[in-house]
Scaffold this motif. Sequence first.
Motif, PDB file in Angstrom:
ATOM      1  N   ASP A 150      73.560  63.788  47.313  1.00 40.36           N
ATOM      2  CA  ASP A 150      72.454  62.825  47.333  1.00 40.36           C
ATOM      3  C   ASP A 150      71.317  63.266  48.240  1.00 40.36           C
ATOM      4  N   LEU A 151      71.606  64.011  49.306  1.00 38.83           N
ATOM      5  CA  LEU A 151      70.523  64.566  50.125  1.00 38.83           C
ATOM      6  C   LEU A 151      69.670  65.520  49.290  1.00 38.83           C
ATOM      7  N   ILE A 152      70.315  66.342  48.477  1.00 39.74           N
ATOM      8  CA  ILE A 152      69.594  67.242  47.566  1.00 39.74           C
ATOM      9  C   ILE A 152      68.698  66.423  46.649  1.00 39.74           C
ATOM     10  N   LYS A 153      69.265  65.379  46.089  1.00 35.61           N
ATOM     11  CA  LYS A 153      68.512  64.575  45.120  1.00 35.61           C
ATOM     12  C   LYS A 153      67.310  63.885  45.763  1.00 35.61           C
ATOM     13  N   ILE A 154      67.496  63.379  46.965  1.00 33.08           N
ATOM     14  CA  ILE A 154      66.371  62.735  47.642  1.00 33.08           C
ATOM     15  C   ILE A 154      65.305  63.765  48.006  1.00 33.08           C
ATOM     16  N   ARG A 155      65.718  64.908  48.559  1.00 34.08           N
ATOM     17  CA  ARG A 155      64.716  65.895  48.997  1.00 34.08           C
ATOM     18  C   ARG A 155      63.890  66.407  47.823  1.00 34.08           C
ATOM     19  N   ALA A 156      64.515  66.745  46.724  1.00 34.31           N
ATOM     20  CA  ALA A 156      63.752  67.190  45.550  1.00 34.31           C
ATOM     21  C   ALA A 156      62.834  66.075  45.060  1.00 34.31           C
ATOM     22  N   SER A 157      63.321  64.855  45.068  1.00 33.42           N
ATOM     23  CA  SER A 157      62.521  63.714  44.606  1.00 33.42           C
ATOM     24  C   SER A 157      61.333  63.451  45.533  1.00 33.42           C
ATOM     25  N   ASN A 190      68.548  71.628  39.695  1.00 33.03           N
ATOM     26  CA  ASN A 190      67.898  71.590  38.384  1.00 33.03           C
ATOM     27  C   ASN A 190      68.048  70.213  37.740  1.00 33.03           C
ATOM     28  N   THR A 191      69.199  69.604  37.900  1.00 35.65           N
ATOM     29  CA  THR A 191      69.438  68.294  37.288  1.00 35.65           C
ATOM     30  C   THR A 191      68.494  67.247  37.864  1.00 35.65           C
ATOM     31  N   ILE A 192      68.371  67.178  39.186  1.00 36.28           N
ATOM     32  CA  ILE A 192      67.486  66.160  39.756  1.00 36.28           C
ATOM     33  C   ILE A 192      66.026  66.460  39.418  1.00 36.28           C
ATOM     34  N   ASN A 193      65.655  67.725  39.347  1.00 36.78           N
ATOM     35  CA  ASN A 193      64.285  68.033  38.948  1.00 36.78           C
ATOM     36  C   ASN A 193      64.011  67.577  37.524  1.00 36.78           C
ATOM     37  N   CYS A 194      64.980  67.693  36.659  1.00 40.41           N
ATOM     38  CA  CYS A 194      64.826  67.207  35.286  1.00 40.41           C
ATOM     39  C   CYS A 194      64.701  65.683  35.264  1.00 40.41           C
ATOM     40  N   TRP A 195      65.588  64.996  35.996  1.00 37.40           N
ATOM     41  CA  TRP A 195      65.487  63.524  36.090  1.00 37.40           C
ATOM     42  C   TRP A 195      64.115  63.118  36.625  1.00 37.40           C
ATOM     43  N   ASN A 196      63.641  63.800  37.672  1.00 37.53           N
ATOM     44  CA  ASN A 196      62.329  63.480  38.246  1.00 37.53           C
ATOM     45  C   ASN A 196      61.231  63.597  37.209  1.00 37.53           C
ATOM     46  N   ARG A 197      61.271  64.643  36.427  1.00 38.75           N
ATOM     47  CA  ARG A 197      60.219  64.862  35.442  1.00 38.75           C
ATOM     48  C   ARG A 197      60.237  63.791  34.357  1.00 38.75           C
ATOM     49  N   SER A 245      57.075  61.208  34.308  1.00 38.72           N
ATOM     50  CA  SER A 245      56.311  61.241  33.055  1.00 38.72           C
ATOM     51  C   SER A 245      56.280  59.896  32.343  1.00 38.72           C
ATOM     52  N   THR A 246      57.328  59.098  32.534  1.00 32.83           N
ATOM     53  CA  THR A 246      57.380  57.787  31.878  1.00 32.83           C
ATOM     54  C   THR A 246      56.974  56.654  32.827  1.00 32.83           C
ATOM     55  N   ARG A 247      56.566  57.017  34.054  1.00 31.95           N
ATOM     56  CA  ARG A 247      56.111  56.083  35.092  1.00 31.95           C
ATOM     57  C   ARG A 247      57.188  55.082  35.524  1.00 31.95           C
ATOM     58  N   MET A 248      58.390  55.572  35.693  1.00 32.32           N
ATOM     59  CA  MET A 248      59.447  54.706  36.211  1.00 32.32           C
ATOM     60  C   MET A 248      59.232  54.497  37.705  1.00 32.32           C
ATOM     61  N   TYR A 249      59.597  53.337  38.185  1.00 36.60           N
ATOM     62  CA  TYR A 249      59.523  53.017  39.608  1.00 36.60           C
ATOM     63  C   TYR A 249      60.717  52.134  39.944  1.00 36.60           C
ATOM     64  N   PRO A 250      61.053  52.001  41.219  1.00 36.39           N
ATOM     65  CA  PRO A 250      62.230  51.219  41.590  1.00 36.39           C
ATOM     66  C   PRO A 250      62.175  49.806  41.006  1.00 36.39           C
ATOM     67  N   GLY A 251      63.227  49.445  40.294  1.00 38.37           N
ATOM     68  CA  GLY A 251      63.321  48.103  39.714  1.00 38.37           C
ATOM     69  C   GLY A 251      62.535  47.880  38.436  1.00 38.37           C
ATOM     70  N   CYS A 252      61.968  48.921  37.867  1.00 34.99           N
ATOM     71  CA  CYS A 252      61.093  48.731  36.704  1.00 34.99           C
ATOM     72  C   CYS A 252      61.787  48.185  35.463  1.00 34.99           C
ATOM     73  N   PHE A 253      63.089  48.376  35.350  1.00 34.73           N
ATOM     74  CA  PHE A 253      63.781  47.903  34.152  1.00 34.73           C
ATOM     75  C   PHE A 253      64.754  46.768  34.442  1.00 34.73           C
ATOM     76  N   LEU A 254      64.559  46.085  35.571  1.00 38.64           N
ATOM     77  CA  LEU A 254      65.437  44.961  35.903  1.00 38.64           C
ATOM     78  C   LEU A 254      65.076  43.723  35.114  1.00 38.64           C
ATOM     79  N   ILE A 290      59.712  65.805  47.184  1.00 38.87           N
ATOM     80  CA  ILE A 290      58.758  66.866  46.848  1.00 38.87           C
ATOM     81  C   ILE A 290      58.027  66.537  45.553  1.00 38.87           C
ATOM     82  N   ASN A 291      58.765  66.058  44.570  1.00 41.31           N
ATOM     83  CA  ASN A 291      58.184  65.762  43.259  1.00 41.31           C
ATOM     84  C   ASN A 291      57.447  64.429  43.211  1.00 41.31           C
ATOM     85  N   GLY A 292      57.654  63.576  44.206  1.00 43.17           N
ATOM     86  CA  GLY A 292      56.988  62.270  44.220  1.00 43.17           C
ATOM     87  C   GLY A 292      57.626  61.269  43.284  1.00 43.17           C
TER      88      GLY A 292
END
Length: 148
Positions: A36-43, A128-135, A139-148, A45-47
């Motif tokens: 999860d540290l990997i996933k947060i750090r890549a995220s 690579n997996t988290i970078n793919c999820w980030n993209r 690209s679809t403008r997801m944000y925390p809680g957007c699909f609740l 960087i990617n915003g």
Amino acid sequence: MNPRLNYTQSSPETLDTMMQLEHYARSRGIDKSLYDLIKIRASQINGCAFCIDMHAKDLQAMGESIDRILLLSVWREVPIYTDKEKAVLELTEYVTRISESGLPDDVYERVRAHVDEKEFMDLIMTINTINCWNRIAISTRMYPGCFL
């Protein structure tokens, strides 16, 4: 801001493919906290706010200290990460920004001081997996809680 679309509805095959990749990366035996540290750090960087939120909450639920979550973007400046975590976070940064300077030999060697070739490739697949999820999320403008 609104999401552009809900890709899980418009393209369930995308979600299925990504979940297969996620399952593969998760099954490789990488320490869950490091994963999860990997996933947060890549995220960071990617915003990708969606992924930062998700993985920070995952770490909190596992009992990770708030300092290790909040100070992740400045991991070089604080003594709360292990040498292995620091090497992997540096790897995460270089692989996430691969087009800028590739992966320098000294970074590779620092990581390899802590992991064998198999685990090195497992880390690459996780990054690579988290970078793919980030993209997808960005690209679809997801944000925390957007699909609740």
